[in-house]
Design a protein around this motif. Structure first.
Motif, PDB file in Angstrom:
ATOM      1  N   THR B   5       0.840  -1.282   0.025  1.00  6.45           N
ATOM      2  CA  THR B   5      -0.021  -0.039   0.014  1.00  6.45           C
ATOM      3  C   THR B   5       1.017   1.228  -0.066  1.00  6.45           C
ATOM      4  OG1 THR B   5      -0.155  -0.165   2.424  1.00  6.45           O
ATOM      5  CG2 THR B   5      -2.069  -1.109   1.101  1.00  6.45           C
ATOM      6  N   ASP B   7       1.843   3.082  -2.373  1.00  7.15           N
ATOM      7  CA  ASP B   7       1.501   4.349  -3.268  1.00  7.15           C
ATOM      8  C   ASP B   7       0.402   4.865  -2.547  1.00  7.15           C
ATOM      9  OD1 ASP B   7       3.139   3.334  -5.359  1.00  7.15           O
ATOM     10  OD2 ASP B   7       1.809   2.478  -6.414  1.00  7.15           O
ATOM     11  N   LEU B   8      -0.465   4.154  -1.823  1.00  6.38           N
ATOM     12  CA  LEU B   8      -1.543   4.692  -1.126  1.00  6.38           C
ATOM     13  C   LEU B   8      -1.097   5.624  -0.122  1.00  6.38           C
ATOM     14  CD1 LEU B   8      -4.252   1.918  -0.746  1.00  6.38           C
ATOM     15  CD2 LEU B   8      -4.459   4.206  -1.859  1.00  6.38           C
ATOM     16  N   ASN B  10       1.645   6.964   0.449  1.00  2.43           N
ATOM     17  CA  ASN B  10       2.381   8.135  -0.025  1.00  2.43           C
ATOM     18  C   ASN B  10       1.464   9.121  -0.494  1.00  2.43           C
ATOM     19  OD1 ASN B  10       4.155   9.869  -1.141  1.00  2.43           O
ATOM     20  ND2 ASN B  10       4.118   8.651  -3.303  1.00  2.43           N
ATOM     21  N   LEU B  11       0.314   8.968  -1.445  1.00  6.14           N
ATOM     22  CA  LEU B  11      -0.616   9.661  -1.607  1.00  6.14           C
ATOM     23  C   LEU B  11      -1.459  10.389  -0.436  1.00  6.14           C
ATOM     24  CD1 LEU B  11      -2.411  11.165  -3.741  1.00  6.14           C
ATOM     25  CD2 LEU B  11      -3.783   9.056  -3.898  1.00  6.14           C
ATOM     26  N   ILE B  12      -1.644   9.549   0.455  1.00  9.67           N
ATOM     27  CA  ILE B  12      -2.345  10.049   1.592  1.00  9.67           C
ATOM     28  C   ILE B  12      -1.438  11.170   2.626  1.00  9.67           C
ATOM     29  CG2 ILE B  12      -3.091   9.638   4.105  1.00  9.67           C
ATOM     30  CD1 ILE B  12      -4.133   6.825   2.793  1.00  9.67           C
ATOM     31  N   VAL B  30      -8.604  10.478  -0.017  1.00 12.31           N
ATOM     32  CA  VAL B  30      -8.192   9.543  -0.847  1.00 12.31           C
ATOM     33  C   VAL B  30      -9.213   8.370  -1.225  1.00 12.31           C
ATOM     34  CG1 VAL B  30      -6.378   7.744  -1.092  1.00 12.31           C
ATOM     35  CG2 VAL B  30      -5.632  10.033  -0.229  1.00 12.31           C
TER      36      VAL B  30
END
Lengths: 197, 197
Positions: B5, B7-8, B10-12, B30
């Motif tokens: 997770t 990528d997730l 990192n985005l958060i 997100v």
């Protein structure tokens, strides 16, 4: 604004659709992004692009992940035979934040709802029944909302699972909560479930 | 969370850096983005990418735009000879929202500050002095904050512009404001600037 700021206006309009941001705070966020172009704007655009192309539902439990099967389902450190049923991924993340549950999850993707015509097949209930057998699950913990639809769903699932221990999260006074601010339903539930000290 | 997770997460983490969002609301945002992948996530990533590569400061006034010279500086509908001086682009946007000012702008990019070692050359003050001559500006409206640095900057600019009418925004009771909630300074300013009905 006019033609030359089309890209900016478009970005502001899209940002304003995020939960927690309105038109004004979206403007502020966009100005902040432009000021921190290389530190924030570019990495954020790339992170979104990556998540947009890789994020998908775990085929087993419905969690969001970037593979076919999510980390939690794959992990060898998590307890087998115990599954926690949640309504959506936000609830799963809330459970994970508490770091106390060490079993597996199953994300329903909603609750049964007569009004919205959501039946068992619209949710991940058939997949759950498969998993009960294939993963030899012995305990199901229902972590569904204390709403009418949530409780209807909980009872429906409990009925489908003879021979499996079905529990649900305790209801009561939130830790750190003050009685004065609690609604009647919560106080009633907490009183009925009172425990000897 | 773990590797799958990344990528997730990192985005958060990046979303949580936006003004107005914290770690929890970034998670919520997100999840919302992933649910609305084609309607929101992909367009937002593209809009950010586009703004990241096209947004720049107007060479004339310092507004953010996507050309060398911004729409407001180029527009033939705006009044010549009148320029409103603001601290940053957010203030320019606030002025534009009121749709009442029809002249040109000049964005300083900050205020003079002895403490932070910000002198006239760090701001867009030399460019302003050029514009006063080249655009034959006869009125300068100072729309700077009512802070010590803002007022210092206002006085400094006024001193540099002999022969030009220099005004500043009126101070007083905000429209819709209640006296009870106003600070002493505002009430003093409003009383001193009282007008005959």
């Amino acid at each position: 604004m006019s033609k030359g700021t089309e890209d900016l206006d478009n970005l502001i309009a899209l940002m304003a659709k995020l939960p927690g941001l309105g038109p004004r705070s979206a403007q502020r966020a966009v100005l902040h992004l432009i000021k921190k172009r290389s530190l924030l704007l570019i990495p954020l655009a790339e992170a979104m692009h990556r998540v947009g192309s890789t994020a998908r539902d775990c085929l087993n439990c419905g969690n969001i992940c970037t593979q076919d099967i999510c980390d939690i389902c794959q992990s060898e450190k998590r307890r087998n035979g115990q599954v926690c049923i949640v309504e959506d991924v936000a609830d799963l993340w809330a459970m994970e934040r508490s770091q106390v549950f060490k079993g597996r999850y199953h994300v329903l993707g909603g609750t049964l709802s007569a009004l919205d015509a959501v039946g068992p097949d619209e949710l991940r209930i058939p997949k759950l029944l498969d998993r009960i057998v294939s993963e030899e699950i012995t305990e199901v913990i229902l972590a569904l909302g204390a709403t009418i639809d949530g409780q209807t769903t909980a009872h429906y699932i409990a009925d489908q699972l003879p021979g499996v221990t079905v529990t649900s999260l305790a209801q009561g006074v939130p830790v750190g909560g003050e009685l004065d601010y609690l609604d009647d339903g919560t106080i009633t539930a907490a009183l009925n479930a009172r425990k000897a000290l």
